[in-house]
Design a protein around this motif. Sequence first.
Motif, PDB file in Angstrom:
ATOM      1  N   LEU A 245       0.825  -1.340  -0.178  1.00  0.00           N
ATOM      2  CA  LEU A 245      -0.029  -0.076   0.104  1.00  0.00           C
ATOM      3  C   LEU A 245       0.724   1.361  -0.019  1.00  0.00           C
ATOM      4  O   LEU A 245       0.529   2.125  -0.695  1.00  0.00           O
ATOM      5  N   ALA A 246       2.001   1.188   0.724  1.00  0.00           N
ATOM      6  CA  ALA A 246       2.889   2.225   0.626  1.00  0.00           C
ATOM      7  C   ALA A 246       3.388   2.457  -0.564  1.00  0.00           C
ATOM      8  O   ALA A 246       3.661   3.673  -0.995  1.00  0.00           O
ATOM      9  N   GLY A 247       3.839   1.330  -1.111  1.00  0.00           N
ATOM     10  CA  GLY A 247       4.439   1.560  -2.671  1.00  0.00           C
ATOM     11  C   GLY A 247       3.500   2.100  -3.592  1.00  0.00           C
ATOM     12  O   GLY A 247       3.540   2.991  -4.429  1.00  0.00           O
ATOM     13  N   ALA A 248       2.157   1.752  -3.351  1.00  0.00           N
ATOM     14  CA  ALA A 248       1.284   2.267  -4.573  1.00  0.00           C
ATOM     15  C   ALA A 248       0.872   3.820  -4.005  1.00  0.00           C
ATOM     16  O   ALA A 248       0.673   4.247  -5.145  1.00  0.00           O
ATOM     17  N   ALA A 249       1.067   4.018  -2.613  1.00  0.00           N
ATOM     18  CA  ALA A 249       0.728   5.511  -2.579  1.00  0.00           C
ATOM     19  C   ALA A 249       1.460   6.523  -3.099  1.00  0.00           C
ATOM     20  O   ALA A 249       1.492   7.594  -3.515  1.00  0.00           O
ATOM     21  N   VAL A 250       3.166   6.074  -2.828  1.00  0.00           N
ATOM     22  CA  VAL A 250       4.018   6.653  -3.594  1.00  0.00           C
ATOM     23  C   VAL A 250       4.089   6.938  -5.089  1.00  0.00           C
ATOM     24  O   VAL A 250       4.186   8.036  -5.525  1.00  0.00           O
ATOM     25  N   TYR A 251       4.005   5.698  -5.671  1.00  0.00           N
ATOM     26  CA  TYR A 251       3.648   5.828  -6.973  1.00  0.00           C
ATOM     27  C   TYR A 251       2.423   6.748  -7.564  1.00  0.00           C
ATOM     28  O   TYR A 251       2.801   7.717  -8.564  1.00  0.00           O
ATOM     29  N   LEU A 252       1.287   6.848  -6.877  1.00  0.00           N
ATOM     30  CA  LEU A 252       0.307   7.580  -7.364  1.00  0.00           C
ATOM     31  C   LEU A 252       0.456   9.070  -7.044  1.00  0.00           C
ATOM     32  O   LEU A 252       0.399   9.892  -7.510  1.00  0.00           O
ATOM     33  N   GLY A 253       1.259   9.162  -5.795  1.00  0.00           N
ATOM     34  CA  GLY A 253       1.902  10.506  -5.511  1.00  0.00           C
ATOM     35  C   GLY A 253       2.653  11.214  -6.512  1.00  0.00           C
ATOM     36  O   GLY A 253       2.562  12.489  -6.582  1.00  0.00           O
ATOM     37  N   ARG A 254       3.706  10.347  -7.037  1.00  0.00           N
ATOM     38  CA  ARG A 254       4.595  10.964  -8.061  1.00  0.00           C
ATOM     39  C   ARG A 254       3.869  11.054  -9.301  1.00  0.00           C
ATOM     40  O   ARG A 254       4.127  12.133  -9.935  1.00  0.00           O
ATOM     41  N   ARG A 255       2.838  10.284  -9.582  1.00  0.00           N
ATOM     42  CA  ARG A 255       2.317  10.588 -10.904  1.00  0.00           C
ATOM     43  C   ARG A 255       1.362  11.811 -10.744  1.00  0.00           C
ATOM     44  O   ARG A 255       1.230  12.893 -11.768  1.00  0.00           O
ATOM     45  N   ALA A 256       0.687  12.047  -9.571  1.00  0.00           N
ATOM     46  CA  ALA A 256      -0.101  13.476  -9.546  1.00  0.00           C
ATOM     47  C   ALA A 256       0.992  14.749  -9.450  1.00  0.00           C
ATOM     48  O   ALA A 256       0.606  15.650  -9.946  1.00  0.00           O
ATOM     49  N   TRP A 257       2.191  14.441  -8.725  1.00  0.00           N
ATOM     50  CA  TRP A 257       3.121  15.653  -8.779  1.00  0.00           C
ATOM     51  C   TRP A 257       3.465  15.904 -10.151  1.00  0.00           C
ATOM     52  O   TRP A 257       3.567  17.068 -10.323  1.00  0.00           O
TER      53      TRP A 257
END
Length: 49
Positions: A14-26
């Motif tokens: 879940l942390a990896g998915a959150a980091v991935y989605l955060g980078r895409r949004a940024w």
Amino acid sequence: MGPGVQNLVVALALAGAAVYLGRRAWRRVVAARQRQSGPCGPDCGCGDH
């Protein structure tokens, strides 16, 4: 595998998915903030520099 290890694996996934989605949004936010050029380009002589 004990329940503690399973919880750790799920938490890491879940942390990896959150980091991935955060980078895409940024990246999307940064791309939207960049200055957009006109339809004819920056050096076409139409006054949009």
